[in-house]
Structure formats: C-alpha cells, structure tokens
Scaffold this motif. Structure first.
Motif, short mmCIF file in Angstrom:
data_model
loop_
_atom_site.label_atom_id
_atom_site.label_comp_id
_atom_site.label_asym_id
_atom_site.label_seq_id
_atom_site.Cartn_x
_atom_site.Cartn_y
_atom_site.Cartn_z
N GLY A 1 0.79 -1.22 0.00
CA GLY A 1 0.00 0.00 0.00
C GLY A 1 0.82 1.27 0.00
N LYS A 2 2.08 1.19 0.51
CA LYS A 2 2.89 2.40 0.65
C LYS A 2 4.21 2.31 -0.11
N THR A 3 5.07 1.38 0.26
CA THR A 3 6.42 1.31 -0.31
C THR A 3 6.40 0.93 -1.78
N ASP A 4 5.64 -0.11 -2.12
CA ASP A 4 5.60 -0.64 -3.49
C ASP A 4 4.21 -0.44 -4.07
N ARG A 5 3.73 0.76 -3.97
CA ARG A 5 2.36 1.08 -4.39
C ARG A 5 2.20 0.87 -5.89
N ALA A 6 1.03 0.37 -6.29
CA ALA A 6 0.74 0.13 -7.70
C ALA A 6 -0.71 0.48 -8.00
N ALA A 7 -0.99 0.75 -9.27
CA ALA A 7 -2.36 1.09 -9.66
C ALA A 7 -3.26 -0.13 -9.65
N ILE A 8 -2.68 -1.32 -9.88
CA ILE A 8 -3.50 -2.53 -9.84
C ILE A 8 -3.69 -2.95 -8.38
N PRO A 9 -4.81 -3.58 -8.07
CA PRO A 9 -5.07 -3.97 -6.68
C PRO A 9 -4.20 -5.14 -6.24
N THR A 10 -4.15 -5.34 -4.94
CA THR A 10 -3.51 -6.50 -4.34
C THR A 10 -4.59 -7.39 -3.73
N PHE A 11 -4.58 -8.65 -4.10
CA PHE A 11 -5.57 -9.62 -3.63
C PHE A 11 -4.85 -10.55 -2.65
N VAL A 12 -5.22 -10.48 -1.37
CA VAL A 12 -4.58 -11.29 -0.34
C VAL A 12 -5.49 -12.46 0.04
N ILE A 13 -4.95 -13.67 -0.08
CA ILE A 13 -5.65 -14.88 0.36
C ILE A 13 -4.99 -15.32 1.66
N PHE A 14 -5.73 -15.25 2.74
CA PHE A 14 -5.20 -15.39 4.10
C PHE A 14 -5.86 -16.59 4.76
N ILE A 15 -5.11 -17.67 4.97
CA ILE A 15 -5.67 -18.90 5.52
C ILE A 15 -5.14 -19.15 6.92
N THR A 16 -6.08 -19.43 7.85
CA THR A 16 -5.70 -19.70 9.24
C THR A 16 -6.58 -20.81 9.80
N ASP A 17 -6.03 -21.55 10.77
CA ASP A 17 -6.82 -22.61 11.40
C ASP A 17 -7.11 -22.30 12.86
N GLY A 18 -6.81 -21.09 13.30
CA GLY A 18 -7.05 -20.77 14.70
C GLY A 18 -7.33 -19.30 14.94
N ALA A 19 -8.05 -19.02 16.01
CA ALA A 19 -8.34 -17.64 16.38
C ALA A 19 -7.05 -16.93 16.80
N ASN A 20 -7.00 -15.63 16.56
CA ASN A 20 -5.78 -14.85 16.86
C ASN A 20 -5.76 -14.35 18.30
N SER A 21 -4.56 -14.08 18.77
CA SER A 21 -4.36 -13.61 20.14
C SER A 21 -4.25 -12.09 20.23
N ASP A 22 -4.39 -11.40 19.09
CA ASP A 22 -4.16 -9.94 19.07
C ASP A 22 -5.31 -9.20 18.41
N ARG A 23 -6.50 -9.38 18.93
CA ARG A 23 -7.69 -8.84 18.27
C ARG A 23 -7.65 -7.32 18.11
#
Length: 252
Positions: free
Chosen positions: A147-169
């Motif tokens: 979003g900042k350092t390597d900004r581009a006009a095309i979007p970034t699509f993030v696929i984020f897979i997790t098997d557990g709830a996070n500890s840092d809500r």
C-alpha cells in the motif's frame, strides 16, 4: 473484443510463452494447473469481475496446530490449488508467499519453476519453529509494502488462511482498519472447526474507510471442489472494486 475475451487472449499468450521458455511441471501437475486456471478464468468471466489484473499474495498460518498439515502434504495441495489464481491475475504469473505465526516470514514467490515440492524444498527446509497466532504483524507488513512502499495502480488480492483464532484482536482490528485506505482486498479463510469470532465480524467492523475484507469458513478444504473453491475465493471481490472506485482508491 470484450475485457474478458482480451483477458483470455493475454493469458493464453503468457502460457504459450512460458511453454516456449521451458517452464514445465510434471505432466500430472501441469494438467491439474492448466484445468484449474481455466476454472478461475471461467469464474472471473461469470462474476463479471471488472479488474483482471492484480498482485496475488498468499498468507498462510504457521502456528503449531498447522504442523501436521505442512508435513503430510495438505499445505502443498492447498498451494497448488491457490497458485492458478495468481496465474490468472498476476502479470508475471507469480504468487507472493508469506507464512505467519507470532511473526511472519516472506519466501520466494511461487512460480512454475518451484511449485512442485515447494513446501518441502522451500518452507520446511528452513526448519523454522512453529509459533502462536497473531494477525497484526503480517497485515501491517502487507499494508506497508503493497500500500505504501511498493504502491501500484493494480489492486492486491490477499488470500489469508488460518486454522485458529488470533491472540491480538485489538491490534488486528487496527491493522485492518488502516488497510481499508489502500487498494488491498483481504479474503480470510478459516479452516477446521474452530470458531472464528473475530473474522466473522469483518463485514460489520466500524471505523474503516471501506469494507475491505471477506471471511469464509471451510471445515475441510479437501471436501470443496476446485470450482466451488474459486467461486468462494472471488465472492465480494468485484463489489470491493466498486467501493474502491466510489471512494477514490485506484484499482485499474
């Protein structure tokens, strides 16, 4: 020629160029990847997705509960199913790859050169310790980089897979809120029978510039066929593109 026909033509030329360059997988894997790529392209066309180029980033849980899945071939199989999405959207047909636990680590981009055996040859070869589950550090890093350092006009699509709830809500909520100002779409996938209270509230988070994330829960990825998986991955993506345009976030 429509935007979708043009996309098919461009991707066919890229595939021909790769073949001519000797970028080959073993026959069985190559056939699977080719078929899956066509499924993704079909889904893009069916959903009338209005931006056909994106940087695709795969973020995968590396917490202790995932250890067996890294070792038994499950993660390699998931990677081979996700990779065709990058082949369809990314101009270099590369899938940026990170794992995360309490920290995060970037690995070489996944390509046709290294896809086969990637988990064993690249990830497990580092013998890294499996940790806990914190979302904020990797979210903050992706926002800073894409979003900042390597900004581009095309979007970034993030696929984020997790098997557990996070500890840092609280920290993760702050990170996702900050991310809503950038052309980064977050597809969060919870796998297994864990209850993902935090991720389930993504669509109703207040304080974000735009709704920038979608969550799906899949108990068993092996029970979802490829077409269904790609349909679920691309759900809400075009709606997000529209929200970006109405809020002056560039998504070519």
């Amino acid at each position: 020629m429509s935007i979708f026909d043009n996309m098919f033509s461009q991707k066919t030329k890229q595939a021909d160029k790769s073949a001519a360059s000797g970028l080959t997988l073993n026959k069985e894997l190559n056939n699977k990847i080719s078929l899956r790529k066509e499924m993704v392209l079909d889904e893009v066309k069916r959903k009338k997705i209005s931006a056909t180029a994106a940087r695709v980033v795969f973020v995968l849980d590396h917490s202790g509960s995932m250890r067996t899945m890294y070792n038994d071939g499950t993660v390699q199989n998931v990677l081979e199913r996700i990779f065709p999405v990058a082949m369809c959207f990314d101009d270099n047909s590369e899938l940026e790859f990170y794992w995360f636990d309490n920290i995060y680590k970037e690995f070489p981009a996944v390509t046709t050169y290294n896809l086969e055996g990637y988990v064993q040859n690249v990830i497990l070869a580092t013998k890294e310790h499996f940790g806990g589950t914190a979302y904020a550090p990797i979210i903050d890093h992706i926002v800073t980089r894409y979003g900042k350092t390597d900004r581009a006009a095309i979007p970034t699509f993030v696929i984020f897979i997790t098997d557990g709830a996070n500890s840092d809500r609280a920290a993760a909520k702050k990170a996702i809120t900050e991310a809503s100002h950038y052309n980064i779409f977050w597809k969060f996938i919870g796998i297994g029978n864990t209850k993902f209270d935090f991720l389930e509230k993504l669509d109703t988070f207040e304080g974000r510039y735009i709704d920038n994330a979608n969550f799906i829960n899949i108990n068993d990825l092996d029970r979802i066929d490829d077409r269904q998986l790609y349909s679920m991955l691309l759900d809400e993506y075009d709606e997000w593109l529209d929200r970006c345009r109405t809020h002056n976030i560039t998504v070519q």
